[in-house]
Design an enzyme around this catalytic site. Structure first.
Site, mmCIF file in Angstrom:
data_model
loop_
_atom_site.group_PDB
_atom_site.id
_atom_site.type_symbol
_atom_site.label_atom_id
_atom_site.label_comp_id
_atom_site.label_asym_id
_atom_site.label_seq_id
_atom_site.Cartn_x
_atom_site.Cartn_y
_atom_site.Cartn_z
ATOM 1 N N GLU A 1 5.336 10.597 2.851
ATOM 2 C CA GLU A 1 3.642 10.378 2.726
ATOM 3 C C GLU A 1 3.265 8.838 3.876
ATOM 4 O O GLU A 1 2.283 9.137 3.858
ATOM 5 C CB GLU A 1 4.036 8.991 1.191
ATOM 6 C CG GLU A 1 2.854 9.200 0.876
ATOM 7 C CD GLU A 1 2.516 10.205 -0.031
ATOM 8 O OE1 GLU A 1 0.941 10.046 0.018
ATOM 9 O OE2 GLU A 1 2.687 11.488 -0.133
ATOM 10 N N HIS B 1 1.096 -1.213 0.015
ATOM 11 C CA HIS B 1 -0.267 -0.108 -0.074
ATOM 12 C C HIS B 1 0.618 1.113 -0.034
ATOM 13 O O HIS B 1 0.596 2.012 -0.407
ATOM 14 C CB HIS B 1 -0.889 -0.024 1.563
ATOM 15 C CG HIS B 1 -1.749 1.289 1.554
ATOM 16 N ND1 HIS B 1 -1.566 2.565 2.328
ATOM 17 C CD2 HIS B 1 -3.126 1.674 0.705
ATOM 18 C CE1 HIS B 1 -2.691 3.455 2.378
ATOM 19 N NE2 HIS B 1 -2.913 2.553 1.601
ATOM 20 N N GLU C 1 2.024 2.308 -3.647
ATOM 21 C CA GLU C 1 0.643 2.495 -3.765
ATOM 22 C C GLU C 1 0.781 4.276 -4.293
ATOM 23 O O GLU C 1 1.063 4.714 -5.023
ATOM 24 C CB GLU C 1 -0.363 1.824 -3.653
ATOM 25 C CG GLU C 1 -1.682 2.322 -4.688
ATOM 26 C CD GLU C 1 -2.803 2.378 -3.650
ATOM 27 O OE1 GLU C 1 -3.578 3.540 -3.766
ATOM 28 O OE2 GLU C 1 -3.080 1.304 -3.012
ATOM 29 N N HIS C 2 1.776 4.490 -2.959
ATOM 30 C CA HIS C 2 1.095 6.032 -2.523
ATOM 31 C C HIS C 2 2.455 6.924 -3.238
ATOM 32 O O HIS C 2 2.209 7.981 -4.062
ATOM 33 C CB HIS C 2 1.047 6.064 -1.460
ATOM 34 C CG HIS C 2 0.161 6.291 -0.471
ATOM 35 N ND1 HIS C 2 -0.769 7.150 0.463
ATOM 36 C CD2 HIS C 2 -0.905 5.128 0.115
ATOM 37 C CE1 HIS C 2 -1.725 7.058 0.361
ATOM 38 N NE2 HIS C 2 -1.841 5.664 0.248
#
Length: 472
Positions: free
Chosen positions: A146, A73, A76-77
């Site tokens: 992030e 995940h 993905e960011h």
């Protein structure tokens, strides 16, 4: 629209025109495999002016261990934060200038990156996707920025109690297995993951034979293959060849034994109690896959705030027997979730009442009726019709079609046409359904997750399992 049906469609009903329409039907999906194992799957849609193109990766949070849980995940960011050839600003402007829309998501078993684009910009959009997937810069400053974004996302997900309950349900059902971990990962992992963790995950999982490049809409299969070879042909194969639809050979993919247990979290500040009850369901490749979906449709859904519901009449009567005739639940939803080698089938319920003992008893009574085949023929046929309608709606549009093709390829290794799906559903009999209910609901094994202000009014896990067996 239908008022002028007879006048407008006389020519269409002419037999010669019917033959013409039949020959204009779109061809089925085309599938090719490149030398490095990357699969290219496409479905042309006549008259479409746009296309959806994307890459479905046979890797998600299940491919992680306890130390790097959340890395898929996290990647993905970072995908849209810049590559070795494009800055984040360059990416955003380039995508905007060609009128494309990029998106991505991570699940327990898959990671997906796709673009919705105009036909002339298909190759351009794919080139950007290739750059994002194979040449992401993974800059340290972007990683650090992030972290806060993902932590805030985790906090927001923590307020989505249906998401929370299903995460707890997986943790209970698949205890000590990677399938039981969350997609976002724990906060401590989000705070500690470093660039090397991301690079190692890519090296381990982003392999040619674990990817499917999908194109739907105004696409040409040969051109997709040519471009795929140009932009993704450098990817390596897995050390042990991957077979779509089969358990992975990587260490995190041990077989997930279903665990019959419970977790109950008392939270007095919540206005409702949220609970999920699940038995072991079916895998994507199980011969009972569609039977489980018919059983889900037959179990039904219900919500007290919706005037018209498709819930099973048996349970609608049962939940209406609470204090002062009030429903015992605010809503319930049947579900059937599949993975490569296992699945979960059950019910998700919300309630603000204090009679949860009675509510659980109503659910068990409902399951008892299903095991005995106590449903009408028209209810069974309606369940099958609802399933076929939902499957048809799920492929309406190029993006939905791409999702269906990508999901089928990475999870089963094949693509069933709507006709094949409908044929499978049509062949399911009432006896098949009753047999499935007895096999799954009569095993006395149940995973339970509950969160809220009234979890202490529920019967114990042992009581519920004993009651399930007693009803055999």
């Amino acid at each position: 629209m239908f008022r002028n049906f007879s006048r407008l469609n006389k020519s269409i009903l002419n037999p010669s025109n019917i033959r013409k329409l039949a020959t204009a039907a779109p061809p089925g999906p085309q599938v090719s495999v490149l030398a490095n194992g990357l699969t290219v799957a496409s479905q042309s849609v006549p008259y479409a002016l746009t296309a959806t193109v994307g890459v479905w990766i046979d890797s998600g949070s299940r491919s992680e261990d306890s130390k790097n849980n959340g890395v898929a995940h996290f990647l993905e960011h970072l995908a849209f934060k810049g590559t070795q050839t494009r800055s984040q600003r360059d990416l955003e402007l380039e995508i905007e200038n060609i009128g494309s829309h990029l998106n991505a998501y991570t699940s327990r078993e898959n990671t997906v990156y796709y673009a919705k684009t105009l036909q002339p910009n298909i190759n351009h959009s794919l080139e950007i996707l290739s750059d994002i997937l194979t040449k992401s810069s993974l800059a340290t400053n972007a990683i650090d920025r992030e972290r806060d974004v993902i932590i805030r996302e985790s906090e927001e997900v923590g307020k989505m109690y249906d998401e929370v309950i299903f995460d707890h349900l997986h943790a209970v059902a698949y205890k000590n297995n990677s399938l039981g971990r969350t997609i976002l990962g724990p906060i401590e992992n989000i705070c500690s993951l470093q660039r090397n963790d991301l690079v190692e995950y890519i090296k381990e999982n982003y392999k040619g034979d674990r990817m499917v490049l999908v194109g739907t809409g105004s696409v040409n299969h040969d051109e997709l293959c040519e471009f795929a070879n140009k932009s993704f042909g450098h990817l390596l194969k897995s050390k042990i060849p991957n077979v779509f639809g089969q358990p992975k050979t990587i260490k995190t993919h041990s077989f997930p034994d279903f665990n019959s247990d419970e977790i109950k979290i008392k939270e007095s500040s919540l206005p409702e109690t949220y609970m999920a009850l699940a038995v072991e369901g079916t895998s994507w490749n199980s011969p009972d896959y569609f039977t489980a979906l018919v059983c889900q449709a037959l179990a039904g859904n219900w919500n007290r705030s919706v005037p018209v519901n498709n819930g099973s009449p048996g349970i609608q009567i049962a939940i209406g027997t609470g204090h002062h005739g009030e429903p015992l639940a605010n809503s319930y939803m049947s579900f059937s979730t599949s993975y490569i080698d296992t699945g979960l089938w059950g019910m998700y319920i919300t309630t603000d009442g204090i009679e949860n003992y009675k509510l659980i008893q109503a659910i068990l009574n409902h399951w008892k009726e299903l095991k005995k085949g106590m449903f009408y023929k028209h209810q069974f046929e309606t369940a099958k019709s609802q399933l076929k309608a939902s499957l048809l709606v799920s492929v309406d549009g190029t993006t939905a079609l791409a999702e269906d093709i990508g999901r089928q390829m990475v999870n089963t290794g094949k693509i069933l046409s709507p006709e094949e799906v409908f044929d499978s559903v049509n062949k399911i009999t009432e006896d098949n359904v009753v047999d499935w209910f007895n096999k799954k609901l009569g095993a006395g094994k149940l995973a339970i997750a509950a969160l809220g202000n009234q979890v202490d009014t529920m019967p114990s896990h042992k009581e519920i399992c004993n009651e399930m067996v007693r009803y055999n």
